[in-house]
Design a protein around this motif. Structure first.
Motif, PDB file in Angstrom:
ATOM      1  N   ARG A 136      10.742  12.564   2.713  1.00 27.92           N
ATOM      2  CA  ARG A 136       9.717  11.619   3.176  1.00 27.92           C
ATOM      3  C   ARG A 136      10.023  11.139   4.602  1.00 27.92           C
ATOM      4  O   ARG A 136       9.119  11.022   5.430  1.00 27.92           O
ATOM      5  CB  ARG A 136       9.611  10.430   2.233  1.00 27.92           C
ATOM      6  CG  ARG A 136       8.944  10.753   0.917  1.00 27.92           C
ATOM      7  CD  ARG A 136       8.855   9.505   0.029  1.00 27.92           C
ATOM      8  NE  ARG A 136       8.553   9.832  -1.328  1.00 27.92           N
ATOM      9  CZ  ARG A 136       7.326  10.078  -1.791  1.00 27.92           C
ATOM     10  NH1 ARG A 136       6.300  10.032  -0.981  1.00 27.92           N
ATOM     11  NH2 ARG A 136       7.142  10.366  -3.063  1.00 27.92           N
ATOM     12  N   GLU A 137      11.308  10.869   4.892  1.00 27.97           N
ATOM     13  CA  GLU A 137      11.694  10.445   6.238  1.00 27.97           C
ATOM     14  C   GLU A 137      11.396  11.546   7.252  1.00 27.97           C
ATOM     15  O   GLU A 137      10.877  11.275   8.339  1.00 27.97           O
ATOM     16  CB  GLU A 137      13.181  10.091   6.287  1.00 27.97           C
ATOM     17  CG  GLU A 137      13.542   8.817   5.578  1.00 27.97           C
ATOM     18  CD  GLU A 137      15.047   8.621   5.460  1.00 27.97           C
ATOM     19  OE1 GLU A 137      15.817   9.345   6.130  1.00 27.97           O
ATOM     20  OE2 GLU A 137      15.454   7.733   4.689  1.00 27.97           O
ATOM     21  N   THR A 143       7.652  11.813   7.841  1.00 23.81           N
ATOM     22  CA  THR A 143       7.200  10.681   8.649  1.00 23.81           C
ATOM     23  C   THR A 143       7.572  10.876  10.116  1.00 23.81           C
ATOM     24  O   THR A 143       6.753  10.634  11.005  1.00 23.81           O
ATOM     25  CB  THR A 143       7.792   9.362   8.112  1.00 23.81           C
ATOM     26  OG1 THR A 143       7.397   9.211   6.746  1.00 23.81           O
ATOM     27  CG2 THR A 143       7.314   8.167   8.910  1.00 23.81           C
ATOM     28  N   GLU A 144       8.816  11.339  10.365  1.00 21.72           N
ATOM     29  CA  GLU A 144       9.249  11.580  11.743  1.00 21.72           C
ATOM     30  C   GLU A 144       8.389  12.656  12.403  1.00 21.72           C
ATOM     31  O   GLU A 144       7.990  12.520  13.556  1.00 21.72           O
ATOM     32  CB  GLU A 144      10.718  11.995  11.780  1.00 21.72           C
ATOM     33  CG  GLU A 144      11.679  10.874  11.497  1.00 21.72           C
ATOM     34  CD  GLU A 144      13.122  11.348  11.405  1.00 21.72           C
ATOM     35  OE1 GLU A 144      13.419  12.494  11.805  1.00 21.72           O
ATOM     36  OE2 GLU A 144      13.955  10.566  10.928  1.00 21.72           O
ATOM     37  N   ASN A 173       4.932  11.252  13.131  1.00 25.32           N
ATOM     38  CA  ASN A 173       4.990  10.329  14.271  1.00 25.32           C
ATOM     39  C   ASN A 173       5.158  11.113  15.578  1.00 25.32           C
ATOM     40  O   ASN A 173       4.580  10.743  16.597  1.00 25.32           O
ATOM     41  CB  ASN A 173       6.119   9.320  14.108  1.00 25.32           C
ATOM     42  CG  ASN A 173       5.817   8.307  13.014  1.00 25.32           C
ATOM     43  OD1 ASN A 173       4.661   8.117  12.637  1.00 25.32           O
ATOM     44  ND2 ASN A 173       6.850   7.675  12.499  1.00 25.32           N
TER      45      ASN A 173
END
Length: 131
Positions: free
Chosen positions: A116-117, A120-121, A124
């Motif tokens: 998930r991280e 998200t990165e 972004n």
């Protein structure tokens, strides 16, 4: 994500009810293989654009990630680990098996959070590039 969800559901099913009986060691081995081949290796390919040719490549790639490399090391000894758990189950000792299921559940949760991280990165980064 679907494979991680499956691993967590199977692990929780065992931890809640111990529902796999004397074959729980075999089910655990299947979930470890699923984590190895269908979670970590695709994650490595997604992050590095290289699918590992063998488990040693995956172990080297995840060497800085303790919980992932320990699962891969466990997968390398899967036959021996499964036999040891089977013997303990036959003797009525379920503690080692329960610990393994807890570890697998925690592994799946950590990899899910890591994924998930990363997503998200990347999102972004794409958003910033589009501005």
């Amino acid at each position: 994500m679907n494979n991680l969800y499956t691993i967590r559901q199977v692990a929780r099913g065992y931890l809640v009810s111990g529902c796999y009986g004397q074959r729980a060691h075999y089910q655990l081995s299947l979930m470890v293989k699923l984590a190895d081949h269908c979670c970590l290796r695709p994650l490595q390919q997604w992050q590095s654009l290289h699918y590992p040719a063998n488990r040693n490549e995956a172990i080297a790639y995840f060497s800085d990630c303790g919980f992932a490399s320990s699962l891969l090391e466990h997968a390398s000894r899967l036959t021996q680990e499964e036999e040891a758990l089977r013997i303990q189950l036959m003797a009525g000792n379920r503690q080692a098996l329960t610990r393994q299921w807890l570890t697998l559940n925690t592994f799946a949760q950590r990899i899910e959070n890591l994924l998930r991280e990363n997503v998200t990165e990347k999102i972004n980064g794409i958003d910033a590039a589009c501005r």
